[in-house]
Design a protein around this motif. Structure first.
Motif, short mmCIF file in Angstrom:
data_model
loop_
_atom_site.label_atom_id
_atom_site.label_comp_id
_atom_site.label_asym_id
_atom_site.label_seq_id
_atom_site.Cartn_x
_atom_site.Cartn_y
_atom_site.Cartn_z
N ARG A 122 3.16 -104.26 -30.33
CA ARG A 122 2.19 -104.84 -29.40
C ARG A 122 1.35 -105.91 -30.12
O ARG A 122 1.00 -106.92 -29.54
N LEU A 123 1.07 -105.68 -31.39
CA LEU A 123 0.34 -106.69 -32.17
C LEU A 123 1.11 -108.00 -32.18
O LEU A 123 0.54 -109.08 -31.98
N ALA A 124 2.43 -107.91 -32.38
CA ALA A 124 3.26 -109.11 -32.41
C ALA A 124 3.14 -109.86 -31.08
O ALA A 124 3.06 -111.09 -31.04
N ALA A 125 3.11 -109.11 -29.97
CA ALA A 125 3.01 -109.75 -28.66
C ALA A 125 1.62 -110.39 -28.47
O ALA A 125 1.51 -111.51 -27.96
N ASN A 458 -4.66 -110.40 -49.38
CA ASN A 458 -5.77 -110.78 -48.49
C ASN A 458 -5.76 -109.89 -47.26
O ASN A 458 -4.77 -109.23 -46.96
N ASN A 459 -6.89 -109.90 -46.55
CA ASN A 459 -7.00 -109.06 -45.35
C ASN A 459 -7.02 -109.90 -44.08
O ASN A 459 -7.63 -110.96 -44.04
N LYS A 460 -6.34 -109.40 -43.07
CA LYS A 460 -6.43 -110.01 -41.74
C LYS A 460 -6.60 -108.87 -40.75
O LYS A 460 -5.62 -108.24 -40.32
N THR A 461 -7.84 -108.60 -40.40
CA THR A 461 -8.08 -107.50 -39.45
C THR A 461 -7.43 -107.81 -38.10
O THR A 461 -7.58 -108.91 -37.57
N ASN A 462 -6.71 -106.82 -37.60
CA ASN A 462 -5.98 -106.98 -36.34
C ASN A 462 -6.90 -107.37 -35.18
O ASN A 462 -8.12 -107.25 -35.26
N GLY A 463 -6.28 -107.77 -34.10
CA GLY A 463 -7.02 -108.08 -32.88
C GLY A 463 -6.12 -107.90 -31.67
O GLY A 463 -4.92 -107.59 -31.80
N ILE A 464 -6.68 -108.07 -30.50
CA ILE A 464 -5.94 -107.88 -29.25
C ILE A 464 -6.26 -109.05 -28.31
O ILE A 464 -7.27 -109.71 -28.49
N GLY A 672 -9.27 -97.25 -40.70
CA GLY A 672 -8.75 -98.48 -40.12
C GLY A 672 -9.86 -99.39 -39.62
O GLY A 672 -10.91 -99.55 -40.26
N ALA A 673 -9.62 -99.97 -38.46
CA ALA A 673 -10.60 -100.91 -37.91
C ALA A 673 -11.82 -100.21 -37.32
O ALA A 673 -12.80 -100.88 -36.97
N ASN A 674 -11.78 -98.87 -37.20
CA ASN A 674 -12.99 -98.17 -36.74
C ASN A 674 -14.18 -98.55 -37.63
O ASN A 674 -15.31 -98.65 -37.17
N VAL A 675 -13.88 -98.71 -38.93
CA VAL A 675 -14.94 -99.02 -39.88
C VAL A 675 -15.63 -100.33 -39.49
O VAL A 675 -16.86 -100.44 -39.48
N SER A 797 -10.78 -109.93 -31.12
CA SER A 797 -9.80 -110.73 -30.38
C SER A 797 -8.69 -111.17 -31.32
O SER A 797 -8.95 -111.58 -32.47
N SER A 798 -7.45 -111.14 -30.84
CA SER A 798 -6.36 -111.65 -31.68
C SER A 798 -6.50 -113.16 -31.88
O SER A 798 -5.89 -113.72 -32.79
N ASP A 799 -7.32 -113.83 -31.07
CA ASP A 799 -7.57 -115.26 -31.31
C ASP A 799 -8.26 -115.44 -32.68
O ASP A 799 -7.92 -116.35 -33.43
N ARG A 800 -9.21 -114.57 -32.97
CA ARG A 800 -9.89 -114.63 -34.28
C ARG A 800 -8.90 -114.33 -35.40
O ARG A 800 -8.85 -115.04 -36.41
N THR A 801 -8.08 -113.31 -35.18
CA THR A 801 -7.12 -112.94 -36.22
C THR A 801 -6.18 -114.11 -36.50
O THR A 801 -5.94 -114.47 -37.66
#
Ligand code: H2P
Length: 818
Positions: A122-125, A458-464, A672-675, A797-801
């Motif tokens: 779903r992340l890929a989408a 490096n880190n790239k926090t996920n988004g939706i 995970g991203a809860n943090v 947002s996945s836009d930020r990611t």
């Protein structure tokens, strides 16, 4: 020029016209399925014009492109998504309304393309959606599985897997592109041919070949006319019966080629974080990787002569270790097809590939038996051997005398090919998917590699994407947000901050909660229709939906429900706000404990839901066949979001973000991203419990956790565990849940018990949950918390990611579509 959707009136006419020409029917006679197909064509017509314009801009501007290489794209249904992105959803809805048809029923006709298991797909989408919306040139590269993720049926509480034949009838959004077919070869042997100039040519012979055919799917950007491409590859035999083999009487070879092609793209492999090393999966990986690279290079070479400048125009992002063959296959093509030497090819490859890690679970890191790999991909294996040889030398040069380290890091060791090691050795960027996850990669699970190449990590926090998970899934809330703060958030989610000015306004909070109630009614109706269970929309909707895995701890959730039920039974007058516990999860077909947890949830549901004595204070619902399409409704209806994985195990999570976007309050661990949600929200708008990742990691290291001690000190746990094995929830077979009991306590002492610290976190979970109960009773307090969640969701947002991937890894320019 961007083409817009026509007006409502025109759409209405077009739908009627299409029904006539496609099905030779008057509209009144058309089935819902035919109406769906007609709508799809009306939308496609606009999409294709924009796709053409985008392609022309590609040719004129010759931009650098990212190829997002992924075994999974969980795209979900496209009709609704494309209508939203073309800004025509309301128009089509109104047109259908005029024609007396409900848009939801029409959308429901579309199969849900489930070309993925869960979060990773779903992340890929979401990434493709954001790339198109931000106007970055991108291709998704994947596989056209004939059977996507299985459909789940629940029978007698057990999961049954039913094949998902989503291609049974033509899928209206795909386009077969036979002009971009490529050959992919398996098996055979390599012949060495010494050249007069002293070099050696490697000639691959005796192989079986298939033809890879791409099917292109449009990936629409939001309201910008951009349409990128997702290419999913299918296989066909090179020749149905190869005449040469046939003439030589090599009948079986010809049949082999045919069978190879037939099986290759048949099924999606389940992801239970336990890779079994199935040969067919390795074939799938090589197949789509090879075909995608060939297409990328063909496109590049159409406009450029110098292959050495490839990194200026192409980057391959490897979504987990699954596409790691990209490294060796690119090397092979550069050397064997384009005649480059090793160093030149390596220089190009290492500037073209980047790797994303999605899990620290060591059993999920792919390793292939060397003999299978070598037999299947003899030339590629030679290249891997050479990559490994040079890589080991590099380790020795940096850490002289440390042969242990060389062994730990080698790509080829213990008779295996370690894909993550190859991915890291060749990639110029290695990223984790949330801040905590990246730190754990650096300090624990990939520490050796971090010491070797600190600059790569490096880190790239996920988004939706908010377009699908708010605009489409929760249009009522979406419209309300637009009324309050305008439309900017649709492409800039940080603007949700503006909702802060309404968090103390009772009228706004009433409106906001009225929408939640409507969404709960919509889900309650769905549950009634699908499960035959009546749930009260005024109860708290507490939801856990995600793949079923022990580390995600659905077991902790259901044990807690059992505990609450005990409490209510013991104190019938207890002050308890009625709660509906909703679960949705698929278990990988071979994962016994996961399947047993589903059965447990359903059995607990059967007992509690039928116990009249508790006055409907608790209801338990297991939603069958959790998938992208029903997920959208579930997120919209949730009050409480369960994000309760064992700290350190959930790399990021993305469901957590979808709930937050829809105004649910999270109960979760610092994982995970809860943090990062906690950081964005402040402690008063999220409920955190349980051990920290440091504590978990320390217990694992010291091996000093004993669940029996925890049980002995807590009579609530004792009771719940007893009920697992005394027939309370399985009268006919009290031993049914013994394996779950053993996994927590393991009285036989044959294996580690309670690997995921369910019992250890139990008390803390119960205590924290009580606070949720208290808070919900204060209507405005709860509403404020829920709205604070929406207001602070901007980061996710996945836009930020995607913008971060572009800035730090891919370095793309926006396409100019004017
Ligand atoms: C995985 C991780 C999630 C992560 C997701 C996307 C593999 O997804 O476990 O923590 O958010 O990738 O990076 P999932 O478990 O949902 O299949």
């Amino acid at each position: 020029m961007k083409r817009q959707m026509p007006s409502t009136r025109e759409i209405e006419q077009e739908i009627v016209g299409r029904v006539k020409t496609m099905f030779r029917k008057d509209f009144e006679m058309a089935t819902k399925e035919e109406i769906y197909r007609a709508c799809a064509e009306v939308v496609n017509d606009v999409v294709i014009d924009n796709w053409l314009t985008t392609q022309k801009s590609f040719v004129q501007q010759d931009p650098k492109c990212v190829y997002y290489m992924s075994m999974e794209f969980l795209i979900g249904r496209l009709l609704g998504n494309n209508m939203i992105n073309m800004r025509g959803y309301t128009e089509v809805m109104d047109a259908l309304d005029e024609l007396g048809v409900d848009i939801n029923e029409v959308e429901d006709q579309e199969p849900d393309p489930a070309l993925g298991n869960g979060g990773l797909g779903r992340l890929a989408a979401c990434f493709l959606d954001s790339l198109a919306t931000l106007q970055y040139p991108a291709y998704g590269c994947g596989i056209r599985y004939h059977y996507g993720m299985f459909k789940q049926k629940i029978e007698d509480g057990y999961q049954q897997e039913v094949p998902d034949n989503w291609l049974q009838t033509r899928y209206p959004f795909e386009l077969q592109r036979t002009e971009y077919e490529f050959e992919v070869r398996f098996g055979g042997w390599v012949r060495y041919d010494s050249q007069p100039d002293g070099t050696t040519k490697y000639i691959h012979e005796g192989y079986n070949a298939v033809i890879a055919t791409p099917y292109d799917l449009p990936v629409t950007g939001f309201d910008n006319g951009m349409v990128n491409t997702l290419m999913i590859w299918d296989a066909k035999p090179k020749e149905v019966f190869r005449l040469d083999s046939f003439e030589k009487g090599d009948y079986s070879r010809a049949v082999e080629d045919m069978n190879l092609a037939r099986n290759l793209t048949e099924v999606l492999y389940p992801n239970d974080n336990h890779i079994q090393g199935k040969e067919l999966r390795l074939k799938q990986q090589y197949f789509f990787v090879s075909a995608s690279i060939q297409r990328a290079l063909a496109k590049y070479l159409r406009y450029h002569k110098d292959i050495k400048k490839l990194p200026e125009k192409v980057v391959f992002q490897m979504n987990d270790t699954h596409p790691t063959l990209t490294v060796a296959e690119l090397m092979r093509i550069l050397m064997d097809v384009h005649g480059l030497g090793w160093d030149e090819a390596w220089e190009i490859t290492t500037h073209c590939v980047a790797y994303t890690n999605h899990t620290i679970m060591s059993e999920a890191l792919e390793k292939w038996p060397q003999d299978i790999f070598k037999r299947l991909l003899p030339r590629v294996f030679m290249i891997v051997e050479e990559i490994n040889r040079r890589f080991c030398d590099e380790i020795r040069a940096k850490f002289p005398g440390d042969e242990d380290r060389v062994h730990r890091m080698a790509i080829l060791a213990d008779d295996q090919v370690k894909m993550a090691h190859m991915a890291i050795a060749a990639s110029y960027s290695v990223n984790g998917v949330a801040a905590l996850h990246t730190e754990i990669l650096k300090n624990v699970s990939l520490h050796d590699f971090y010491e070797m190449y600190p600059e790569k990590f490096n880190n790239k926090t996920n988004g939706i994407t908010q377009r699908r998970f708010l605009m489409h899934g929760n249009y009522k809330l979406s419209d309300w947000v637009i009324k309050k703060i305008g439309r900017g958030w649709i492409t800039d989610l940080s603007q949700m901050k503006k909702l802060e000015s309404f968090v103390d306004d009772k009228k706004s909070l009433d409106e906001f909660m009225a929408i939640k109630l409507d969404n709960k009614k919509r889900l309650a109706k769905y549950i009634w229709e699908h499960n035959g269970i009546e749930v009260d929309p005024n109860s708290i909707f507490d939801v856990q939906v995600k793949r079923l895995h022990e580390y995600k701890r659905q077991l902790l959730n259901i044990l807690h429900v059992m505990y609450l039920y005990n409490q209510i039974k013991e104190n019938p007058e207890m002050d308890f706000y009625p709660t509906t516990f909703i679960f949705g999860a698929k278990a990988s077909a071979g994962y016994e404990n996961a399947k047993l947890i589903i059965k447990l949830i359903n059995n607990v549901a059967a007992v509690i839901n039928n116990d009249k004595s508790i006055d409907d204070k608790i209801k338990v619902v297991f939603i069958e066949d959790y998938r992208v399409s029903n997920a959208e409704w579930i997120f919209a209806a949730a009050d409480v979001s369960e994000q309760i994985s064992t700290a350190s195990k959930e790399a990021s999570g993305t469901g957590n973000m979808k709930f937050m976007l829809n105004g649910a309050v999270t109960i979760g661990t610092m994982d995970g991203a809860n943090v990062e949600m906690y950081q964005e929200l402040g402690g008063e708008n999220i409920y955190i419990f349980g051990m920290s990742s440091d504590e978990v990691i320390a217990h694992e290291k010291n091996n000093d956790y004993n669940p029996v001690d925890v049980m002995n000190g807590n009579h609530h746990i004792q009771k719940v565990l007893q009920q697992l094995v005394n027939g309370n929830y399985s009268i006919d077979n009290p031993e049914l849940f013994r394996p779950l009991y053993n996994s927590l306590l393991n009285t036989q002492c044959t294996a580690k018990a309670d690997t995921y610290f369910v019992l250890k976190d139990f008390a803390s979970y119960c205590e924290t949950y009580e606070k949720i109960q208290e808070a919900y009773k204060d209507k405005y307090k709860w509403a404020k918390m829920a709205l604070e969640n929406v207001a602070h969701v901007g980061k996710f947002s996945s836009d930020r990611t995607i913008q971060e991937y572009v800035d730090d890894i891919w370095h793309l320019d926006k396409l100019d579509l004017k």
